[in-house]
Design an enzyme around this catalytic site. Structure first.
Site, short mmCIF file in Angstrom:
data_model
loop_
_atom_site.label_atom_id
_atom_site.label_comp_id
_atom_site.label_asym_id
_atom_site.label_seq_id
_atom_site.Cartn_x
_atom_site.Cartn_y
_atom_site.Cartn_z
N HIS A 100 40.05 24.54 95.21
CA HIS A 100 39.68 24.92 93.85
C HIS A 100 38.38 24.22 93.46
O HIS A 100 38.14 23.08 93.83
CB HIS A 100 40.79 24.57 92.85
CG HIS A 100 41.29 23.17 92.98
ND1 HIS A 100 42.19 22.78 93.94
CD2 HIS A 100 41.01 22.06 92.26
CE1 HIS A 100 42.45 21.48 93.81
NE2 HIS A 100 41.73 21.02 92.80
N HIS A 102 36.30 22.86 90.39
CA HIS A 102 36.36 22.47 88.98
C HIS A 102 35.04 22.84 88.32
O HIS A 102 33.97 22.55 88.86
CB HIS A 102 36.51 20.95 88.84
CG HIS A 102 37.79 20.38 89.35
ND1 HIS A 102 38.83 20.03 88.51
CD2 HIS A 102 38.20 20.06 90.60
CE1 HIS A 102 39.83 19.52 89.23
NE2 HIS A 102 39.47 19.52 90.51
#
Ligand code: 5GP
Ligand code: ZN
Length: 149
Positions: A100, A102
């Site tokens: 992921h 950010h």
């Protein structure tokens, strides 16, 4: 992948405040944001870390984060900048093992708020915040249409 919280968000088996999605990517608000609007962009297909991620998909992931950072500047909580960050592997403090990116919106002079948010990680009004970023995406798309008209 069963047991992966982000895969469960992709499949709709776990809730999330979504910002955008297409066939490849999903972006949703971090449940413990450092700043208002802290968003995670993920590939919909499970890859645990950068070692496991197709580089072309990595480029698409960054493109998604890039677009979100631009949208945040145009949102109803206009950011002056953003931190884009991947924690890759346990050694780098990765806690959810589904890659992921950010995207953390920043304001000029927000050092104290940022430091406080880093410690407290309290959610803001998620729906309102997500709507503001979606408005930023709409404004960005409108600008792009004008540029190409
Ligand atoms: P990491 O340290 O792995 O880069 O960060 C994982 C991030 O995922 C953290 O910022 C954490 O708050 C966020 N997170 C963990 N579980 C969930 C969840 O179930 N939903 C959402 N929206 N965010 C989550
Ligand atoms: Zn997963």
């Amino acid at each position: 992948m069963s047991g992966c919280v982000f895969c469960r968000i992709v499949s709709g088996d776990a809730p999330a405040t979504k910002i955008f999605e297409d066939d490849i990517l999903l972006a949703f608000l971090d449940i413990r944001p450092i700043t208002r609007g802290h968003t995670l962009v993920i590939p919909k297909n499970h890859a645990s870390d950068l070692d496991d991620l197709n580089p072309a998909l990595g480029a698409q992931l960054f493109a998604g984060g890039h677009r979100l950072a631009k949208a945040m500047r145009r949102s109803d909580f206009p950011a002056d900048g953003a931190n884009l960050l991947i924690n890759d592997g346990k050694a780098a403090f990765q806690t959810v093992h589904h890659v992921h990116l950010h995207v953390i919106p920043r304001q000029t002079g927000d050092t104290f708020t940022f430091a406080k948010g880093f410690v407290l990680r309290r959610p803001h009004d998620m729906e309102h915040t997500a709507a503001a970023i979606r408005t930023g995406l709409d404004r960005l798309a409108a600008e792009e249409r004008e540029t190409h008209a």
